[in-house]
Design a protein around this motif. Sequence first.
Motif, short mmCIF file in Angstrom:
data_model
loop_
_atom_site.label_atom_id
_atom_site.label_comp_id
_atom_site.label_asym_id
_atom_site.label_seq_id
_atom_site.Cartn_x
_atom_site.Cartn_y
_atom_site.Cartn_z
N PRO A 3 2.22 -6.50 -33.38
CA PRO A 3 1.50 -5.72 -32.49
C PRO A 3 0.41 -4.81 -32.82
N SER A 4 0.72 -4.39 -34.16
CA SER A 4 -0.43 -3.57 -34.79
C SER A 4 -1.49 -4.62 -35.22
N LEU A 5 -1.49 -5.49 -35.46
CA LEU A 5 -2.53 -6.44 -36.01
C LEU A 5 -3.42 -6.87 -34.55
N LEU A 6 -2.62 -7.04 -33.54
CA LEU A 6 -3.40 -7.39 -32.37
C LEU A 6 -4.17 -6.41 -31.94
N ASN A 7 -3.70 -5.09 -32.01
CA ASN A 7 -4.36 -3.91 -31.57
C ASN A 7 -5.55 -3.69 -32.49
N ALA A 8 -5.33 -3.84 -33.78
CA ALA A 8 -6.36 -3.60 -34.70
C ALA A 8 -7.55 -4.66 -34.68
N SER A 9 -7.12 -5.87 -34.26
CA SER A 9 -8.32 -6.71 -34.08
C SER A 9 -9.34 -6.46 -32.85
N GLY A 10 -8.76 -5.70 -31.88
CA GLY A 10 -9.55 -5.40 -30.72
C GLY A 10 -9.56 -6.37 -29.78
N MET A 11 -9.03 -7.45 -29.92
CA MET A 11 -9.13 -8.61 -29.02
C MET A 11 -8.17 -8.43 -27.92
N PHE A 12 -7.18 -7.48 -27.67
CA PHE A 12 -6.42 -7.23 -26.83
C PHE A 12 -6.60 -5.94 -26.14
N LYS A 13 -7.45 -5.43 -26.09
CA LYS A 13 -8.00 -4.25 -25.45
C LYS A 13 -7.34 -3.86 -24.18
N GLY A 14 -7.54 -4.86 -23.37
CA GLY A 14 -6.78 -4.68 -21.91
C GLY A 14 -5.61 -5.07 -21.79
N HIS A 15 -4.82 -5.46 -22.86
CA HIS A 15 -3.49 -5.92 -22.56
C HIS A 15 -2.59 -4.77 -22.18
N PRO A 16 -1.83 -5.09 -21.07
CA PRO A 16 -0.80 -3.93 -20.54
C PRO A 16 0.23 -3.17 -21.58
N LYS A 17 0.26 -4.17 -22.72
CA LYS A 17 1.40 -3.38 -23.65
C LYS A 17 0.80 -2.61 -24.72
N LEU A 18 -0.52 -2.68 -24.86
CA LEU A 18 -1.14 -1.82 -25.77
C LEU A 18 -1.87 -0.60 -25.02
N LYS A 19 -1.03 0.41 -24.48
CA LYS A 19 -1.37 1.53 -23.75
C LYS A 19 -2.04 2.64 -24.53
N ILE A 20 -3.21 3.02 -24.20
CA ILE A 20 -3.82 3.87 -24.60
C ILE A 20 -3.41 5.32 -24.16
N ALA A 21 -2.63 6.12 -25.16
CA ALA A 21 -2.19 7.40 -24.64
C ALA A 21 -2.98 8.46 -25.73
N ARG A 22 -4.05 9.10 -25.12
CA ARG A 22 -4.62 10.03 -26.07
C ARG A 22 -3.83 11.01 -26.72
N PRO A 23 -3.64 11.57 -27.97
CA PRO A 23 -4.83 11.11 -28.99
C PRO A 23 -4.39 9.82 -29.44
N LYS A 24 -3.09 9.04 -29.44
CA LYS A 24 -2.88 7.83 -30.13
C LYS A 24 -2.52 6.69 -29.03
N ILE A 25 -2.68 5.45 -29.81
CA ILE A 25 -2.32 4.51 -29.21
C ILE A 25 -0.84 3.98 -29.52
N THR A 26 -0.07 3.57 -28.23
CA THR A 26 1.43 3.29 -28.52
C THR A 26 1.36 1.60 -28.49
N VAL A 27 1.92 1.31 -29.46
CA VAL A 27 1.91 -0.36 -29.80
C VAL A 27 3.55 -0.62 -29.54
N PRO A 28 3.99 -0.96 -28.66
CA PRO A 28 5.37 -1.64 -28.68
C PRO A 28 5.78 -2.71 -29.41
N ASN A 29 6.71 -2.95 -30.13
CA ASN A 29 7.47 -3.86 -30.88
C ASN A 29 7.48 -5.00 -30.01
N PHE A 30 7.11 -6.31 -30.48
CA PHE A 30 7.74 -7.42 -29.83
C PHE A 30 8.95 -7.39 -29.70
N ASP A 31 9.58 -8.27 -28.82
CA ASP A 31 11.12 -8.76 -28.85
C ASP A 31 11.12 -9.85 -29.37
N TRP A 32 12.25 -10.53 -29.73
CA TRP A 32 12.29 -11.82 -30.24
C TRP A 32 13.65 -12.47 -29.70
#
Length: 134
Positions: free
Chosen positions: A45-74
């Motif tokens: 998830p951190s790599l996906l977020n850092a890539s910028g390709m998933f900016k609109g993804h609902p799992k990558l919630k922007i909560a100022r001042p930081k971005i919360t990135v939930p772990n994947f389930d497996w």
Amino acid sequence: MENRHWVLCEINFVDWMITVFDSDHSNFSHNKLSELMEPWTRMLPSLLNASGMFKGHPKLKIARPKITVPNFDWRRMSTDIVPQSRTSGDCGVFAIKHLEFILGDIPLSYAIEDNIQYFRDKLCIDIFYENVYP
């Protein structure tokens, strides 16, 4: 995994899930596999977020001042779905065949050990022809 076992992992961005296709469940208990998957569930998830390709993804919630990135389930697919190997050393071929079968919409029930020599021979021929006749 641990330089001794191959599995296929499918990443589902909608369900935020990593699915493990493992042809030999005897290699790792659920707890051990969970330990091995944990870095992937956190790092991806951190790599996906850092890539910028998933900016609109609902799992990558922007909560100022930081971005919360939930772990994947497996999850590991059950032995009812992924046929199990009886022989050690075939896991790499099975991982390749699982990918081919999933992409070709072919039931995994055809990926059985009785066909392993055919799979090995076909992979060898495919690789040879791809390199000789690109």
